[in-house]
Scaffold this motif. Structure first.
Motif, short mmCIF file in Angstrom:
data_model
loop_
_atom_site.label_atom_id
_atom_site.label_comp_id
_atom_site.label_asym_id
_atom_site.label_seq_id
_atom_site.Cartn_x
_atom_site.Cartn_y
_atom_site.Cartn_z
N LEU A 1 0.83 -1.22 0.00
CA LEU A 1 0.00 0.00 0.00
C LEU A 1 0.86 1.26 0.00
CD1 LEU A 1 -2.72 -1.15 2.55
CD2 LEU A 1 -2.95 -1.00 0.06
N PRO B 1 -4.46 5.31 -7.27
CA PRO B 1 -4.74 4.77 -8.61
C PRO B 1 -3.62 5.03 -9.62
CG PRO B 1 -6.57 6.15 -7.83
CD PRO B 1 -5.50 6.23 -6.81
N MET C 1 -6.44 -8.09 -9.99
CA MET C 1 -7.28 -6.91 -9.72
C MET C 1 -8.26 -6.69 -10.88
SD MET C 1 -4.61 -4.02 -8.44
CE MET C 1 -3.82 -3.99 -6.84
N ALA C 2 -7.74 -6.79 -12.11
CA ALA C 2 -8.57 -6.56 -13.29
C ALA C 2 -9.66 -7.63 -13.38
CB ALA C 2 -7.69 -6.58 -14.54
N TRP D 1 -10.93 -9.38 -10.92
CA TRP D 1 -11.92 -9.14 -9.85
C TRP D 1 -12.87 -8.02 -10.26
CZ3 TRP D 1 -13.47 -5.19 -6.63
CH2 TRP D 1 -14.30 -5.58 -5.57
N GLY D 2 -12.31 -7.00 -10.84
CA GLY D 2 -13.12 -5.86 -11.26
C GLY D 2 -14.20 -6.28 -12.24
N SER E 1 -15.67 -9.04 -12.24
CA SER E 1 -16.71 -9.84 -11.56
C SER E 1 -17.69 -8.93 -10.83
CB SER E 1 -16.05 -10.80 -10.57
OG SER E 1 -15.52 -10.07 -9.46
N VAL E 2 -17.39 -7.65 -10.79
CA VAL E 2 -18.30 -6.70 -10.13
C VAL E 2 -19.35 -6.27 -11.16
CG1 VAL E 2 -18.50 -4.44 -9.00
CG2 VAL E 2 -16.46 -5.87 -8.61
N ASN F 1 -22.35 -4.11 -12.99
CA ASN F 1 -22.58 -2.66 -13.12
C ASN F 1 -23.49 -2.17 -12.01
OD1 ASN F 1 -20.99 -2.48 -15.31
ND2 ASN F 1 -22.65 -2.72 -16.80
N GLN G 1 -23.77 -3.37 -9.00
CA GLN G 1 -23.03 -3.20 -7.74
C GLN G 1 -22.17 -1.95 -7.80
OE1 GLN G 1 -21.22 -7.10 -7.96
NE2 GLN G 1 -22.20 -7.74 -6.04
N LEU G 2 -21.58 -1.74 -8.97
CA LEU G 2 -20.66 -0.61 -9.10
C LEU G 2 -21.39 0.72 -8.96
CD1 LEU G 2 -17.62 -0.26 -9.72
CD2 LEU G 2 -18.28 0.20 -12.09
N ALA H 1 -24.12 1.31 -7.43
CA ALA H 1 -24.97 1.45 -6.24
C ALA H 1 -24.72 2.80 -5.60
CB ALA H 1 -24.63 0.34 -5.26
N ALA H 2 -25.82 3.45 -5.24
CA ALA H 2 -25.71 4.78 -4.64
C ALA H 2 -25.05 4.64 -3.28
CB ALA H 2 -27.09 5.39 -4.47
N THR H 3 -24.12 5.53 -3.03
CA THR H 3 -23.57 5.57 -1.66
C THR H 3 -23.82 6.98 -1.17
OG1 THR H 3 -21.44 6.27 -2.52
CG2 THR H 3 -21.74 3.92 -2.23
#
Lengths: 102, 102
Positions: A5, A11, A85-86, A88-89, A91-92, A94, A96-97, A99-101
């Motif tokens: 990290l 990014p 990482m790519a 996994w991305g 597998s997410v 749209n 879920q991506l 989703a309002a936060t």
């Protein structure tokens, strides 16, 4: 984990490595490939990577001089993580991506 | 890749997932385990993770009510990536890590 990290912080760091995983790049090529990155940020990031042994910077004594950035073996060893990482991305969903936060 | 970076943005996000990979946790347990994180940041992060389908939040109607956070299958599928990050971090020498960056 903390070391990862620390070195791959944010990014831009990850996207620069992804770009260099495709082969050596000149500064201008990196800048063109990384939409939105400033010359200052790219310079700073590459210098940090160089200091931490993730990237090499080679100057070719041509006219004008050519400067090429390339991953070291340590940098290259990030390949599998970035691919994971790519993957996994992808597998997410749209939904879920988006989703309002609050 | 961008989706990964969007959802796992910043160190806290990754460290929260690492903690939850060890099993369900209450808010206070997460807060204790993540030195330096504020209640506000932790709340915000968990809410984002919940909205994006990475974490579930379960309230047990006890007195006082017990709230437990747990990774969903999507969250759980980050396990290998985080292990790979940790392993990569261990391959970085102290000397590389401490390298001065101007």
């Amino acid at each position: 984990m903390e070391r990862f990290l620390l070195l791959l912080d944010g990014p831009w760091a990850t996207l620069i490595v992804r770009e260099l995983l495709q082969g050596p790049r000149r500064f201008s090529e990196l800048r063109d490939a990384l939409e939105g990155i400033s010359a200052h940020t790219l310079t700073h990031r590459l210098r940090r990577f160089e200091a931490h042994g993730i990237v090499t910077r080679t100057v070719y004594a041509e006219i004008p001089p050519r400067v090429v950035y390339e991953l070291t073996p340590l940098g290259e060893s990030l390949r599998d993580i970035l691919y994971a990482m790519a993957a996994w991305g992808q597998s997410v969903t749209n939904q879920q991506l988006m989703a309002a936060t609050d």
